[in-house]
Write a protein that holds these residues in place. Structure first.
Motif, PDB file in Angstrom:
ATOM      1  N   ARG A 150     -30.293  -6.752  25.103  1.00  0.00           N
ATOM      2  CA  ARG A 150     -30.298  -5.443  24.233  1.00  0.00           C
ATOM      3  C   ARG A 150     -29.717  -4.257  24.761  1.00  0.00           C
ATOM      4  O   ARG A 150     -30.694  -3.275  24.936  1.00  0.00           O
ATOM      5  CB  ARG A 150     -31.710  -5.476  23.709  1.00  0.00           C
ATOM      6  CG  ARG A 150     -32.390  -6.527  23.045  1.00  0.00           C
ATOM      7  CD  ARG A 150     -33.785  -6.296  22.370  1.00  0.00           C
ATOM      8  NE  ARG A 150     -33.574  -5.464  21.166  1.00  0.00           N
ATOM      9  CZ  ARG A 150     -34.150  -4.139  20.846  1.00  0.00           C
ATOM     10  NH1 ARG A 150     -35.265  -3.818  21.736  1.00  0.00           N
ATOM     11  NH2 ARG A 150     -34.117  -3.910  19.577  1.00  0.00           N
ATOM     12  N   SER A 175     -30.359  -0.600  23.940  1.00  0.00           N
ATOM     13  CA  SER A 175     -31.685  -0.088  23.928  1.00  0.00           C
ATOM     14  C   SER A 175     -32.038  -0.331  25.226  1.00  0.00           C
ATOM     15  O   SER A 175     -33.399   0.180  25.370  1.00  0.00           O
ATOM     16  CB  SER A 175     -32.773  -0.830  22.845  1.00  0.00           C
ATOM     17  OG  SER A 175     -32.321  -0.859  21.632  1.00  0.00           O
ATOM     18  N   ASP A 183     -40.040  -1.095  23.185  1.00  0.00           N
ATOM     19  CA  ASP A 183     -39.040  -0.455  22.549  1.00  0.00           C
ATOM     20  C   ASP A 183     -39.879   0.255  21.370  1.00  0.00           C
ATOM     21  O   ASP A 183     -40.626  -0.110  20.599  1.00  0.00           O
ATOM     22  CB  ASP A 183     -38.259  -1.161  21.476  1.00  0.00           C
ATOM     23  CG  ASP A 183     -36.883  -0.371  20.978  1.00  0.00           C
ATOM     24  OD1 ASP A 183     -37.144   0.848  20.810  1.00  0.00           O
ATOM     25  OD2 ASP A 183     -35.901  -0.885  20.719  1.00  0.00           O
ATOM     26  N   LYS A 187     -39.438   2.597  19.394  1.00  0.00           N
ATOM     27  CA  LYS A 187     -38.899   2.511  17.887  1.00  0.00           C
ATOM     28  C   LYS A 187     -39.294   1.385  17.083  1.00  0.00           C
ATOM     29  O   LYS A 187     -39.447   1.205  15.787  1.00  0.00           O
ATOM     30  CB  LYS A 187     -37.027   2.514  17.610  1.00  0.00           C
ATOM     31  CG  LYS A 187     -36.490   3.770  18.455  1.00  0.00           C
ATOM     32  CD  LYS A 187     -35.133   3.514  18.351  1.00  0.00           C
ATOM     33  CE  LYS A 187     -34.518   4.841  19.039  1.00  0.00           C
ATOM     34  NZ  LYS A 187     -32.953   4.779  18.880  1.00  0.00           N
TER      35      LYS A 187
END
Length: 266
Positions: free
Chosen positions: A21, A24, A67, A69
């Motif tokens: 990822r 991110s 994460d 988010k």
């Protein structure tokens, strides 16, 4: 299983697990943790595998933890398919899998190893770092913590004074500084990192698999009690994520503004 968040390959006795990822900074979400557990268990069950390499995709980060988010409105992470230890992530399960797999796990740290990503490399048996790598904790800055392996085992590795510094101040440390405190076994140029990790894995493959397995069990035995501490930690973290204090840390991070915890000291 179909993999979306990690890359997984097995080559001549070595399993390589890559958190994929990069946009991110290889921060993990629930699916990432689920896939990591699957990959480590697959390597565990495959008798042809003698060592595992854990790394991150890209040049910027090994892993920067959970994460932000992906956190839900009630504090925990969105998770489809289980309770995830109460916080929406099966982090405790992943930690136990990495520790208990009877094969050495080498962390090839290619960039930032921060927060939960820092905990992952600490739990691994060995750490090889690129000369560009950075290490550190961030939990108290974003309303989170790992009071299990992330702190108790870290203290065994670097000593209590240094472990408290790492968690209380949330500073970042260079690869050289991390090697001096015992967090890193070896530093190599970034361009040579994966090659060096593979060399170490192949040196392990030359050794008796039973001897290596028993040695890992022996090393783990002295800190096995941390498993119970970790269960308490994750239980308390699930409750903490539902507080305004934790929410302030998450929101400040997402809104890119200074965090204000002073109001919680009244």
């Amino acid at each position: 299983m179909g993999l979306t968040d990690i890359l997984y390959e097995k080559v001549e006795g070595v399993a390589k697990v890559t958190i994929n990822r990069p946009k991110s900074l290889n921060a993990f979400r629930a699916e990432t943790i689920k896939e990591l557990i699957w990959a480590f268990r697959d390597a565990w069950d495959d008798n042809r595998i003698g060592a595992v390499i854990l790394t991150g995709a890209g040049e910027k980060a090994f892993c920067v933890g959970g994460d932000q988010k992906e956190k839900g409105d009630e504090g925990g992470y969105d998770y489809n398919g289980g309770l995830g230890g109460g916080i929406g992530l099966e982090v405790e399960n992943l930690h136990q899998t990495i520790r208990n797999i009877p094969k050495p796990v080498i962390a090839a740290v290619n960039g930032y190893a921060i927060g939960g990503g820092h905990v992952l490399h600490v739990i691994c048996d060995l750490t090889i770092a690129a000369d560009t790598a950075k290490f550190g904790q961030s939990g108290p800055k974003v309303g989170s913590y790992d009071a299990g392996f992330g702190s108790a085992y870290l203290a065994r590795v670097v000593g209590e004074k240094k472990a408290r510094e790492i968690w209380y101040l949330c500073e970042q440390y260079t690869a050289e500084e991390s090697k001096e405190m015992g967090l890193v076994n070896k530093i190599v140029p970034a361009s040579e990192l994966q090659e060096e990790a593979d060399k170490w894995a192949r040196k392990i493959l030359e050794k008796s698999p039973t001897a290596i397995k028993m040695l890992k069990y022996s090393f783990n035995a002295d800190s096995a009690n941390i498993q119970g501490i970790s269960q308490l930690s994750m239980g308390s973290l699930a409750m903490f994520y539902n507080t305004e204090e934790s929410e302030e840390g998450k929101n400040a991070f997402l809104e890119k503004r200074p965090v204000d915890f002073n109001k919680f000291r009244k």
